[in-house]
Write a protein that holds these residues in place. Structure first.
Motif, PDB file in Angstrom:
ATOM      1  N   ALA A 205       0.838  -1.193   0.004  1.00 54.08           N
ATOM      2  CA  ALA A 205       0.197  -0.123   0.023  1.00 54.08           C
ATOM      3  C   ALA A 205       0.703   1.471  -0.012  1.00 54.08           C
ATOM      4  N   LEU A 206       1.897   1.128   0.840  1.00 54.25           N
ATOM      5  CA  LEU A 206       2.829   2.350   0.908  1.00 54.25           C
ATOM      6  C   LEU A 206       3.508   2.719  -0.527  1.00 54.25           C
TER       7      LEU A 206
ATOM      8  N   VAL B 291      -3.824   0.318   6.476  1.00 54.25           N
ATOM      9  CA  VAL B 291      -3.048   0.117   7.893  1.00 54.25           C
ATOM     10  C   VAL B 291      -4.468   0.160   8.987  1.00 54.25           C
ATOM     11  N   PHE B 292      -5.388   0.908   8.742  1.00 54.27           N
ATOM     12  CA  PHE B 292      -6.483   0.807   9.665  1.00 54.27           C
ATOM     13  C   PHE B 292      -7.223  -0.338   9.476  1.00 54.27           C
ATOM     14  N   VAL B 293      -7.336  -0.972   8.156  1.00 49.90           N
ATOM     15  CA  VAL B 293      -8.197  -2.069   7.791  1.00 49.90           C
ATOM     16  C   VAL B 293      -7.485  -3.291   8.405  1.00 49.90           C
TER      17      VAL B 293
ATOM     18  N   TYR C  87      -0.425  -6.705  13.435  1.00 52.27           N
ATOM     19  CA  TYR C  87       0.044  -5.819  14.593  1.00 52.27           C
ATOM     20  C   TYR C  87       0.589  -4.524  13.842  1.00 52.27           C
ATOM     21  N   VAL C  88       0.692  -3.471  14.816  1.00 50.77           N
ATOM     22  CA  VAL C  88       1.244  -2.375  14.503  1.00 50.77           C
ATOM     23  C   VAL C  88       2.824  -2.548  13.979  1.00 50.77           C
ATOM     24  N   LEU C  89       3.497  -3.354  14.607  1.00 48.34           N
ATOM     25  CA  LEU C  89       4.716  -3.624  14.366  1.00 48.34           C
ATOM     26  C   LEU C  89       4.972  -4.405  13.044  1.00 48.34           C
TER      27      LEU C  89
END
Length: 276
Positions: free
Chosen positions: A173-174, A201-203, A211-213
Motif C-alpha cells: 500500500a505504501l 493500515v486501519f483495515v 499488529y502495529v509492528l
C-alpha cells in the motif's frame, strides 16, 4: 550526460515475470508453514508484550470499534481481501503505460521487498491477532459470516496465515501511495495515494490480521527497497560499473564489435541505461 530509459520492457516479458514471481511467492509462503504453528503463537505473545511496553497496542481497541459497526466491518473484510491485489496491479499497469521512464526501478523495488519479506515469514512466523481469542480479539469475517480472504476453510488452507511479519499489505500500500503521490498529475489521484496506505493500515489492524509492528516493518522494508532500487538505477556503485563494463567489453569482442565499443567500455554510465 545521463541516459534515461524512456520505454518499459516488453509487456509479454513483464506479464511472465509477474506470474512467475507471484506464483513463487505464494508457494513459498505455503511451504514455510510446514514446521508447525507453536513458534507463531509464541512470537505473537512477544509482539503484544513489546507493543504494550511501547504503548502501541491499539489493535484490540480498533478491532472492537470496527465490530460495533457491522456494515463497516464487512466493508473492511472485503477491502482486505481484494484491494491488496486490485490496487497494486492497477498501479503497476498505470506505471507501465503512463510512466515508463520510472517503471523499471519501481518494479524492481517491490519485487526485492517482497522477496526479502519471505525471509521474515520463514525466520519469524507470527500468528495474527484474530487467532488470539484469549486476548479478546474477534475475527470479523467469522463473527459476521462475511466475505473475506479466509472466509472458507479451503481459502485458508491455500495460504500461510502465519506470514504476518512483515505486513506486505502495508508495504504494498505504501508502494502504491508513493507512486501516486509522486507521479500522478491529478490532485485527486495524489490525495487517494496519500489516503490508501493509511486506510490499509486501519483495515489490517481493525480486522485483527496484523499488529502495529507488522505494518511498521512492512513499510520500512518497502521504503528501504525503494531507496536501494533508485540508487542502483541512477547511481551505480563503482564495483558494479566495473563489472558491467567488463561484461560489455567481452560480449562486444565475441560479437566482433569490440573495436566500436571498446572506447566506452570503461566509462561510468548510469545503471538505468542497462537495466532489464
Amino acid at each position: 550526460m545521463r541516459h534515461r530509459v524512456l520505454t518499459a520492457p516488453p509487456v509479454w516479458r513483464e506479464l511472465l515475470l509477474v506470474v512467475l514471481f507471484y506464483t513463487g511467492y505464494t508457494l513459498t509462503r505455503i511451504v514455510l508453514v510446514q514446521d508447525g504453528t507453536g513458534p507463531a503463537f509464541a512470537h505473537a505473545e512477544e509482539i503484544l508484550r513489546l507493543e504494550r511496553r511501547l504503548g502501541l497496542d491499539v489493535e484490540l481497541h480498533l478491532n472492537h470499534t470496527l465490530l460495533a459497526v457491522p456494515w463497516l466491518a464487512r466493508t473492511a473484510n472485503i477491502f482486505y481481501a481484494t484491494m491488496h491485489f486490485i490496487v497494486t496491479l492497477g498501479v503497476v499497469v498505470w506505471l507501465y503505460r503512463y510512466r515508463p521512464q520510472h517503471y523499471r526501478w519501481l518494479r524492481t523495488s517491490i519485487m526485492v521487498a517482497t522477496g526479502v519479506a519471505l525471509i521474515g515469514f520463514w525466520l519469524y512466523p507470527l500468528a495474527p491477532p484474530r487467532f488470539l481469542h484469549s486476548e479478546g480479539f474477534v475475527d470479523p469475517v467469522t463473527a459476521l459470516h462475511s466475505l473475506g480472504l479466509y472466509a472458507s476453510d479451503a481459502s485458508g488452507s491455500l495460504t500461510n496465515q502465519y506470514a504476518a511479519m512483515p505486513s506486505m499489505h502495508a508495504g504494498w500500500a505504501l508502494w502504491c501511495g508513493f507512486i501516486l503521490v509522486r507521479l500522478a498529475s491529478r490532485p485527486w489521484a495524489k490525495i487517494l495515494g496519500a489516503l490508501y496506505p493509511a486506510t490499509t493500515v486501519f483495515v489490517i489492524l481493525s480486522t485483527a490480521n496484523h499488529y502495529v509492528l507488522d505494518a511498521v516493518a512492512g513499510m520500512a522494508l518497502i521504503g528501504g527497497a525503494l531507496w536501494v532500487s533508485w540508487l542502483l538505477y541512477t547511481r551505480c556503485p563503482v564495483p558494479l560499473l566495473v563489472a558491467r563494463a567488463r561484461i560489455t567489453h567481452k560480449l562486444a569482442q565475441r560479437t566482433g564489435r569490440g573495436a566500436s565499443r571498446g572506447s566506452g567500455a570503461g566509462r561510468a554510465a548510469p545503471c538505468r541505461a542497462s537495466r532489464p
